[in-house]
Design a protein around this motif. Sequence first.
Motif, PDB file in Angstrom:
ATOM      1  N   LEU A 194       1.048  -1.272   0.040  1.00 28.81           N
ATOM      2  CA  LEU A 194      -0.055   0.188  -0.175  1.00 28.81           C
ATOM      3  C   LEU A 194       0.874   1.177  -0.050  1.00 28.81           C
ATOM      4  N   GLN A 195       0.588   2.174  -0.981  1.00 28.18           N
ATOM      5  CA  GLN A 195       1.114   3.529  -0.705  1.00 28.18           C
ATOM      6  C   GLN A 195       0.470   4.498   0.018  1.00 28.18           C
ATOM      7  N   GLN A 196      -0.738   4.576  -0.103  1.00 26.06           N
ATOM      8  CA  GLN A 196      -1.514   5.673   0.445  1.00 26.06           C
ATOM      9  C   GLN A 196      -2.894   4.916   0.610  1.00 26.06           C
ATOM     10  N   VAL A 197      -3.526   5.233   1.351  1.00 29.40           N
ATOM     11  CA  VAL A 197      -4.862   4.874   1.822  1.00 29.40           C
ATOM     12  C   VAL A 197      -5.585   6.161   2.760  1.00 29.40           C
ATOM     13  N   LYS A 198      -6.880   6.450   2.178  1.00 25.63           N
ATOM     14  CA  LYS A 198      -7.608   7.618   2.930  1.00 25.63           C
ATOM     15  C   LYS A 198      -8.920   7.046   3.006  1.00 25.63           C
ATOM     16  N   ALA A 199      -9.258   7.273   4.071  1.00 27.58           N
ATOM     17  CA  ALA A 199     -10.559   7.054   4.706  1.00 27.58           C
ATOM     18  C   ALA A 199     -11.346   8.393   5.061  1.00 27.58           C
ATOM     19  N   ALA A 200     -12.903   8.418   4.902  1.00 22.94           N
ATOM     20  CA  ALA A 200     -13.616   9.358   5.529  1.00 22.94           C
ATOM     21  C   ALA A 200     -14.738   8.813   5.853  1.00 22.94           C
ATOM     22  N   ASP A 201     -15.502   9.667   6.676  1.00 16.16           N
ATOM     23  CA  ASP A 201     -16.772   9.475   7.092  1.00 16.16           C
ATOM     24  C   ASP A 201     -17.731   9.886   6.433  1.00 16.16           C
ATOM     25  N   ALA A 202     -19.027   9.673   6.713  1.00 14.08           N
ATOM     26  CA  ALA A 202     -20.316  10.090   5.572  1.00 14.08           C
ATOM     27  C   ALA A 202     -20.107  11.636   5.486  1.00 14.08           C
ATOM     28  N   ASP A 203     -19.575  12.295   6.578  1.00 10.80           N
ATOM     29  CA  ASP A 203     -19.531  13.813   6.365  1.00 10.80           C
ATOM     30  C   ASP A 203     -18.248  14.205   5.521  1.00 10.80           C
ATOM     31  N   GLY A 204     -17.368  13.405   4.995  1.00 14.49           N
ATOM     32  CA  GLY A 204     -16.244  13.718   4.403  1.00 14.49           C
ATOM     33  C   GLY A 204     -15.145  14.037   5.272  1.00 14.49           C
ATOM     34  N   ASP A 205     -15.307  13.768   6.507  1.00 21.83           N
ATOM     35  CA  ASP A 205     -14.198  14.327   7.752  1.00 21.83           C
ATOM     36  C   ASP A 205     -13.040  12.870   7.367  1.00 21.83           C
ATOM     37  N   ALA A 206     -12.047  13.504   7.428  1.00 15.13           N
ATOM     38  CA  ALA A 206     -10.985  12.116   7.365  1.00 15.13           C
ATOM     39  C   ALA A 206     -10.750  11.353   8.493  1.00 15.13           C
ATOM     40  N   VAL A 207     -10.439  10.072   8.386  1.00 11.07           N
ATOM     41  CA  VAL A 207     -10.355   8.891   9.386  1.00 11.07           C
ATOM     42  C   VAL A 207      -9.102   8.721   9.225  1.00 11.07           C
ATOM     43  N   ALA A 208      -8.157   9.212  10.574  1.00 11.43           N
ATOM     44  CA  ALA A 208      -6.816   8.786  10.868  1.00 11.43           C
ATOM     45  C   ALA A 208      -6.508   7.426  10.573  1.00 11.43           C
ATOM     46  N   GLY A 209      -5.332   6.908  10.234  1.00  6.46           N
ATOM     47  CA  GLY A 209      -4.825   5.682  10.467  1.00  6.46           C
ATOM     48  C   GLY A 209      -3.234   5.518  10.172  1.00  6.46           C
ATOM     49  N   LYS A 210      -2.874   4.342  10.271  1.00  5.12           N
ATOM     50  CA  LYS A 210      -1.379   4.241  10.018  1.00  5.12           C
ATOM     51  C   LYS A 210      -1.141   2.848   9.315  1.00  5.12           C
ATOM     52  N   LEU A 211      -0.086   3.115   8.319  1.00  6.61           N
ATOM     53  CA  LEU A 211       0.493   1.995   7.480  1.00  6.61           C
ATOM     54  C   LEU A 211       1.394   1.262   8.587  1.00  6.61           C
ATOM     55  N   SER A 212       1.484  -0.248   8.304  1.00  5.76           N
ATOM     56  CA  SER A 212       2.298  -0.948   8.934  1.00  5.76           C
ATOM     57  C   SER A 212       3.608  -0.852   8.338  1.00  5.76           C
ATOM     58  N   ALA A 213       4.765  -1.361   8.856  1.00  7.67           N
ATOM     59  CA  ALA A 213       5.880  -0.816   8.620  1.00  7.67           C
ATOM     60  C   ALA A 213       6.512  -1.619   7.253  1.00  7.67           C
ATOM     61  N   ASP A 214       5.853  -2.714   6.834  1.00  6.81           N
ATOM     62  CA  ASP A 214       6.014  -3.455   5.711  1.00  6.81           C
ATOM     63  C   ASP A 214       5.178  -3.013   4.652  1.00  6.81           C
ATOM     64  N   ARG A 215       4.254  -1.931   4.950  1.00 10.53           N
ATOM     65  CA  ARG A 215       3.116  -1.723   3.996  1.00 10.53           C
ATOM     66  C   ARG A 215       2.116  -2.231   3.468  1.00 10.53           C
ATOM     67  N   ARG A 216       1.878  -3.361   4.038  1.00 10.73           N
ATOM     68  CA  ARG A 216       0.804  -4.266   3.673  1.00 10.73           C
ATOM     69  C   ARG A 216      -0.457  -4.168   4.472  1.00 10.73           C
ATOM     70  N   THR A 217      -0.550  -3.500   5.456  1.00  7.88           N
ATOM     71  CA  THR A 217      -1.681  -3.186   6.333  1.00  7.88           C
ATOM     72  C   THR A 217      -1.693  -1.718   6.705  1.00  7.88           C
ATOM     73  N   TRP A 218      -3.061  -1.296   6.696  1.00 10.65           N
ATOM     74  CA  TRP A 218      -3.326  -0.098   7.243  1.00 10.65           C
ATOM     75  C   TRP A 218      -4.679  -0.268   8.210  1.00 10.65           C
ATOM     76  N   LYS A 219      -4.707   0.522   9.338  1.00  6.53           N
ATOM     77  CA  LYS A 219      -5.325   0.602  10.215  1.00  6.53           C
ATOM     78  C   LYS A 219      -5.766   1.966  10.802  1.00  6.53           C
ATOM     79  N   SER A 220      -7.213   1.956  10.733  1.00  9.49           N
ATOM     80  CA  SER A 220      -7.507   3.207  11.537  1.00  9.49           C
ATOM     81  C   SER A 220      -7.021   3.343  12.995  1.00  9.49           C
ATOM     82  N   THR A 221      -6.936   4.730  13.260  1.00 11.18           N
ATOM     83  CA  THR A 221      -6.672   4.790  14.676  1.00 11.18           C
ATOM     84  C   THR A 221      -7.536   5.592  15.406  1.00 11.18           C
ATOM     85  N   TRP A 222      -9.000   5.526  15.331  1.00  9.66           N
ATOM     86  CA  TRP A 222      -9.652   6.232  16.059  1.00  9.66           C
ATOM     87  C   TRP A 222     -10.118   5.503  17.130  1.00  9.66           C
TER      88      TRP A 222
END
Length: 96
Positions: free
Chosen positions: A68-96
């Motif tokens: 994964l190079q970049q992941v963007k997540a947003a709620d229904a209002d268009g507000d960004a959902v924060a997240g973090k890529l793993s060191a191997d760039r194979r997984t992204w998880k939201s941090t809310w």
Amino acid sequence: MLRVVSGRIAVIVVAALLAAGCSGGSPKQATPAGAKAKAAQVTITPADGRKEVRPDKGITVSVKDGTLQQVKAADADGDAVAGKLSADRRTWKSTW
């Protein structure tokens, strides 16, 4: 670009995948000349269209046979959902 809407969350994986054979690394890991690299497979949890999703479980985006190079997540209002890529760039998880 891949966009998945699950409940009230939209996840966008932007220019996200590098095929395993194109991601660099040592010569032993490179795809031999003439061989086809495997297509990357993205999984987003919770899955699209899933009912009764638990927001406290967060969002996970993972990839097989790529990174994964970049992941963007947003709620229904268009507000960004924060997240973090793993060191191997194979997984992204939201941090809310």
